[in-house]
Design a protein around this motif. Structure first.
Motif, PDB file in Angstrom:
ATOM      1  N   ASP A 141       0.629  -1.219   0.160  1.00  0.00           N
ATOM      2  CA  ASP A 141      -0.111  -0.025  -0.066  1.00  0.00           C
ATOM      3  C   ASP A 141       0.833   1.215  -0.123  1.00  0.00           C
ATOM      4  OD1 ASP A 141      -2.017   1.792   0.401  1.00  0.00           O
ATOM      5  OD2 ASP A 141      -2.705   1.080   2.237  1.00  0.00           O
ATOM      6  N   LEU A 142       1.860   1.247   0.904  1.00  0.00           N
ATOM      7  CA  LEU A 142       2.795   2.553   0.770  1.00  0.00           C
ATOM      8  C   LEU A 142       3.497   2.535  -0.598  1.00  0.00           C
ATOM      9  CD1 LEU A 142       4.491   1.942   4.453  1.00  0.00           C
ATOM     10  CD2 LEU A 142       2.560   3.475   3.674  1.00  0.00           C
ATOM     11  N   ILE A 143       3.904   1.481  -1.089  1.00  0.00           N
ATOM     12  CA  ILE A 143       4.582   1.642  -2.351  1.00  0.00           C
ATOM     13  C   ILE A 143       3.623   2.255  -3.530  1.00  0.00           C
ATOM     14  CG2 ILE A 143       5.706   0.403  -4.366  1.00  0.00           C
ATOM     15  CD1 ILE A 143       6.537  -1.663  -2.262  1.00  0.00           C
ATOM     16  N   THR A 144       2.397   1.704  -3.537  1.00  0.00           N
ATOM     17  CA  THR A 144       1.489   2.372  -4.553  1.00  0.00           C
ATOM     18  C   THR A 144       1.155   3.984  -4.223  1.00  0.00           C
ATOM     19  OG1 THR A 144      -0.536   1.596  -3.289  1.00  0.00           O
ATOM     20  CG2 THR A 144       0.456   0.323  -4.968  1.00  0.00           C
ATOM     21  N   PHE A 145       1.200   4.219  -2.910  1.00  0.00           N
ATOM     22  CA  PHE A 145       1.010   5.475  -2.629  1.00  0.00           C
ATOM     23  C   PHE A 145       2.136   6.480  -3.036  1.00  0.00           C
ATOM     24  CE2 PHE A 145       2.854   8.739   0.493  1.00  0.00           C
ATOM     25  CZ  PHE A 145       2.008   9.723   0.364  1.00  0.00           C
ATOM     26  N   SER A 146       3.243   5.858  -2.907  1.00  0.00           N
ATOM     27  CA  SER A 146       4.573   6.920  -3.322  1.00  0.00           C
ATOM     28  C   SER A 146       4.458   7.050  -4.812  1.00  0.00           C
ATOM     29  CB  SER A 146       5.826   6.060  -2.903  1.00  0.00           C
ATOM     30  OG  SER A 146       5.953   5.806  -1.423  1.00  0.00           O
ATOM     31  N   THR A 147       3.830   5.932  -5.696  1.00  0.00           N
ATOM     32  CA  THR A 147       4.079   6.420  -6.807  1.00  0.00           C
ATOM     33  C   THR A 147       3.013   7.264  -7.306  1.00  0.00           C
ATOM     34  OG1 THR A 147       4.510   3.844  -7.188  1.00  0.00           O
ATOM     35  CG2 THR A 147       3.657   5.076  -9.296  1.00  0.00           C
ATOM     36  N   ALA A 148       1.673   7.067  -6.793  1.00  0.00           N
ATOM     37  CA  ALA A 148       0.610   8.292  -7.246  1.00  0.00           C
ATOM     38  C   ALA A 148       1.058   9.575  -6.558  1.00  0.00           C
ATOM     39  CB  ALA A 148      -0.453   7.756  -6.614  1.00  0.00           C
ATOM     40  N   PHE A 149       1.673   9.742  -5.626  1.00  0.00           N
ATOM     41  CA  PHE A 149       2.024  11.101  -4.844  1.00  0.00           C
ATOM     42  C   PHE A 149       3.192  11.853  -5.997  1.00  0.00           C
ATOM     43  CE2 PHE A 149       4.587  13.906  -2.377  1.00  0.00           C
ATOM     44  CZ  PHE A 149       3.646  14.607  -1.607  1.00  0.00           C
ATOM     45  N   ILE A 150       4.169  11.126  -6.063  1.00  0.00           N
ATOM     46  CA  ILE A 150       5.253  11.510  -7.019  1.00  0.00           C
ATOM     47  C   ILE A 150       4.648  12.159  -8.390  1.00  0.00           C
ATOM     48  CG2 ILE A 150       7.294  11.071  -8.289  1.00  0.00           C
ATOM     49  CD1 ILE A 150       8.052   9.278  -5.991  1.00  0.00           C
ATOM     50  N   THR A 151       3.838  11.265  -9.120  1.00  0.00           N
ATOM     51  CA  THR A 151       3.115  11.611 -10.394  1.00  0.00           C
ATOM     52  C   THR A 151       2.407  13.029 -10.229  1.00  0.00           C
ATOM     53  OG1 THR A 151       2.966   9.220 -10.870  1.00  0.00           O
ATOM     54  CG2 THR A 151       1.712  10.726 -12.240  1.00  0.00           C
ATOM     55  N   LEU A 152       1.431  12.955  -9.181  1.00  0.00           N
ATOM     56  CA  LEU A 152       0.480  14.027  -9.133  1.00  0.00           C
ATOM     57  C   LEU A 152       1.405  15.275  -8.578  1.00  0.00           C
ATOM     58  CD1 LEU A 152      -2.198  15.158  -9.014  1.00  0.00           C
ATOM     59  CD2 LEU A 152      -2.483  14.436  -6.592  1.00  0.00           C
ATOM     60  N   ALA A 153       2.222  15.154  -7.736  1.00  0.00           N
ATOM     61  CA  ALA A 153       2.949  16.287  -7.359  1.00  0.00           C
ATOM     62  C   ALA A 153       3.932  16.879  -8.414  1.00  0.00           C
ATOM     63  CB  ALA A 153       3.949  15.975  -6.453  1.00  0.00           C
ATOM     64  N   TRP A 154       4.583  16.044  -9.292  1.00  0.00           N
ATOM     65  CA  TRP A 154       5.510  16.680 -10.496  1.00  0.00           C
ATOM     66  C   TRP A 154       5.042  16.483 -11.750  1.00  0.00           C
ATOM     67  CZ3 TRP A 154       7.402  14.687  -5.706  1.00  0.00           C
ATOM     68  CH2 TRP A 154       8.186  15.468  -4.974  1.00  0.00           C
ATOM     69  N   PHE A 155       4.168  15.717 -12.042  1.00  0.00           N
ATOM     70  CA  PHE A 155       3.791  15.433 -13.602  1.00  0.00           C
ATOM     71  C   PHE A 155       2.202  15.919 -13.848  1.00  0.00           C
ATOM     72  CE2 PHE A 155       7.208  12.482 -12.514  1.00  0.00           C
ATOM     73  CZ  PHE A 155       8.177  13.062 -13.265  1.00  0.00           C
ATOM     74  N   ILE A 156       1.689  16.224 -12.846  1.00  0.00           N
ATOM     75  CA  ILE A 156       0.092  16.730 -13.338  1.00  0.00           C
ATOM     76  C   ILE A 156      -0.053  18.184 -13.082  1.00  0.00           C
ATOM     77  CG2 ILE A 156      -2.405  16.024 -12.603  1.00  0.00           C
ATOM     78  CD1 ILE A 156      -1.062  13.693 -14.076  1.00  0.00           C
ATOM     79  N   THR A 157      -0.767  18.667 -14.036  1.00  0.00           N
ATOM     80  CA  THR A 157      -1.130  20.214 -13.655  1.00  0.00           C
ATOM     81  C   THR A 157      -2.651  20.068 -14.023  1.00  0.00           C
ATOM     82  OG1 THR A 157       0.873  21.187 -14.669  1.00  0.00           O
ATOM     83  CG2 THR A 157      -1.175  22.580 -14.521  1.00  0.00           C
ATOM     84  N   ILE A 158      -3.252  20.682 -12.891  1.00  0.00           N
ATOM     85  CA  ILE A 158      -4.954  20.652 -12.826  1.00  0.00           C
ATOM     86  C   ILE A 158      -5.368  21.796 -13.039  1.00  0.00           C
ATOM     87  CG2 ILE A 158      -7.036  20.152 -11.456  1.00  0.00           C
ATOM     88  CD1 ILE A 158      -5.235  17.886 -10.001  1.00  0.00           C
ATOM     89  N   PRO A 159      -6.014  22.425 -13.930  1.00  0.00           N
ATOM     90  CA  PRO A 159      -6.493  23.827 -14.118  1.00  0.00           C
ATOM     91  C   PRO A 159      -7.090  24.360 -12.749  1.00  0.00           C
ATOM     92  CG  PRO A 159      -6.759  22.173 -16.018  1.00  0.00           C
ATOM     93  CD  PRO A 159      -6.537  21.565 -15.013  1.00  0.00           C
ATOM     94  N   GLN A 160      -7.246  25.586 -12.494  1.00  0.00           N
ATOM     95  CA  GLN A 160      -8.144  26.107 -11.739  1.00  0.00           C
ATOM     96  C   GLN A 160      -9.423  26.360 -12.275  1.00  0.00           C
ATOM     97  OE1 GLN A 160      -7.412  26.712  -8.522  1.00  0.00           O
ATOM     98  NE2 GLN A 160      -5.589  25.744  -8.660  1.00  0.00           N
ATOM     99  N   ALA A 161     -10.656  26.042 -11.358  1.00  0.00           N
ATOM    100  CA  ALA A 161     -11.839  26.306 -11.718  1.00  0.00           C
ATOM    101  C   ALA A 161     -12.228  27.597 -11.794  1.00  0.00           C
ATOM    102  CB  ALA A 161     -12.687  25.606 -10.797  1.00  0.00           C
ATOM    103  N   GLU A 162     -13.110  28.053 -12.710  1.00  0.00           N
ATOM    104  CA  GLU A 162     -13.384  29.661 -12.933  1.00  0.00           C
ATOM    105  C   GLU A 162     -14.230  30.000 -11.591  1.00  0.00           C
ATOM    106  OE1 GLU A 162     -16.470  32.233 -15.846  1.00  0.00           O
ATOM    107  OE2 GLU A 162     -15.777  30.201 -16.444  1.00  0.00           O
TER     108      GLU A 162
END
Length: 436
Positions: free
Chosen positions: A178-199
């Motif tokens: 579980d901790l390994i899967t969390f680390s993968t998702a955290f790193i991807t979201l933190a450094w490789f995903i940009t979420i636009p701001q809602a209007e």
């Protein structure tokens, strides 16, 4: 072929990255939850004991969701998701430490599940709005199908992987995964995903309480959406009683075991998987409301009765397949109705109001299911003689009480579907829907 695939997934590049990594993390979390349910039942042998794990998770979610949406609409979606995921990982790490030091007790799990439920309360509306921000409107149904597909795949893999890892390496190995899967998702979201701001909708300065009221007011003005949510709340009451009784019956029945429970859960996931693939690539239906109502009616009228009258794992598995292949069609069409009708700037508040209304019956159902199995139906069935009608219908011995409860749930679920199917406000959602 490549051009066709490009057209199918046009505009979904960022969503797909987020979807894959978050689904991987969800697999780890689901395996942990599954292993802890088995572990807790082994400690006490009580349906109520395992049901309390879910009650503790859902109680803060239900009580505070309506305020979480108001916060979600003004908070940064990415930052909210990262913080909440980190907190969940910290609780998993704490459980692992308590387990390794031989100090883990059931009351620890109840408290940590409640804290995780609080974090999920904040994360869920942020995640829902993030999906809308990353998805072109014309791709709503496909995205709903893909999310259902990943949820189904997690359901398929969870019992298989959790049982295998638990049996050969122990519950601490499940927690480590579980901790390994969390680390993968955290790193991807933190450094490789940009979420636009809602209007912005011009109401950012209003209080949290006022914002929460806006979500409720929107539902009051839109009776079709409100009544559809109440329909799902009634179904969730039945479904959560089912979830509370399922481990108790299968782990107790003759021929039942941890492997049998894993088989039933795996079949549930396979059916969900098949339904998700179908709904991801099929054309929009002429009537989304009809699909929702019929899917739930079929689901309620199959698995509950197979569990009630079946004696062998293959019968239980057949019921799971027949029921759960319909659920992705219900989820996808309901999701499209909500996303199409609710303005983007209101979605966080409305989804949170929905969460409170739609899911408040879940902790109630888990509590009722555990109590009914332990205090009513099991004692009732234990008092029956082998030739009595209830014993002939539901069998004898431990687990027969849960089987009797499943028969009642099948009747209750079918009646709920037939009542709400006649609601004119729900059918009015068919009018003026901009189908993707």
């Amino acid at each position: 072929m490549n051009k066709k695939l490009h057209t199918l997934f046009e505009g979904l590049h960022t969503f797909l990255i987020l979807w894959v990594t978050q689904s991987f993390s969800a697999l780890g979390s689901s395996m942990t939850s599954y292993a802890l349910v088995v572990w807790s039942y082994q400690q006490k042998g009580s349906a109520l004991t395992t049901a309390l794990l879910s009650i503790c998770s859902y109680a803060p979610y239900v009580l505070l969701s309506i305020f979480a949406g108001a916060l979600s609409d003004r908070w940064n979606k990415k930052r909210t998701m990262l913080v909440c995921d980190s907190f969940a990982a910290a609780t998993t790490l704490l459980i692992l430490i308590l387990l390794k030091t031989e100090n883990l007790a059931l009351w620890h799990l109840y408290i940590l599940n409640a804290l995780n439920g609080l974090m999920n309360t904040l994360q869920q509306p942020a995640s829902d709005v993030a999906v809308s921000l990353l998805t072109p409107r014309e791709q709503y149904q496909r995205v709903s199908g893909l999310r259902a597909f990943s949820n189904s795949l997690v359901t398929v893999l969870t019992p298989v992987l959790a049982t295998m890892v638990f049996s050969f390496a122990g519950i601490d190995a499940v927690l480590a995964f579980d901790l390994i899967t969390f680390s993968t998702a955290f790193i991807t979201l933190a450094w490789f995903i940009t979420i636009p701001q809602a209007e912005a909708d011009g109401n950012r300065e209003e209080s949290v309480l006022t914002s929460a009221k806006e979500g409720l007011k929107y539902l009051k003005r839109n009776r079709g959406i409100l009544n559809l949510i109440l329909f799902l709340a009634a179904i969730n009451l039945t479904a959560s009683m089912y979830n509370a009784a399922l481990p108790a019956m299968i782990l107790s029945r003759n021929g039942g075991s941890r492997i049998a429970l894993g088989m039933v859960n795996a079949c549930t996931g396979v059916a969900n998987l098949a339904g998700s693939l179908l709904v991801s690539f099929c054309h929009p239906p002429k009537s989304r409301v009809r699909v929702i109502c019929n899917s739930l009616l079929i689901a309620m009228c199959t698995e509950n009765f197979f569990l009630a009258f079946g004696r062998q794992p293959w019968v239980w598995c057949a019921g799971a397949i027949l029921a759960w292949i319909c659920i992705p069609f219900m989820n996808a069409n309901m999701d499209v109705l909500f996303r199409s009708r609710i303005p983007l700037t209101m979605q966080g508040r409305v989804y949170s109001a929905r969460n409170t209304l739609q899911f408040f019956t879940i902790p109630v159902g888990y509590l009722l299911g555990g109590l009914l199995v332990d205090r009513v139906f099991e004692p009732l069935m234990a008092s029956q003689q082998p030739g009595d009608l209830p014993a002939v219908m539901f069998g004898t011995g431990k687990g027969s009480g849960a089987a009797a409860l499943f028969c009642l749930l099948g009747i209750l679920g079918a009646a709920t579907c037939l009542v709400f199917r006649r609601d004119r406000h729900i059918w009015e959602l068919e009018n003026d829907i901009p189908h993707p």
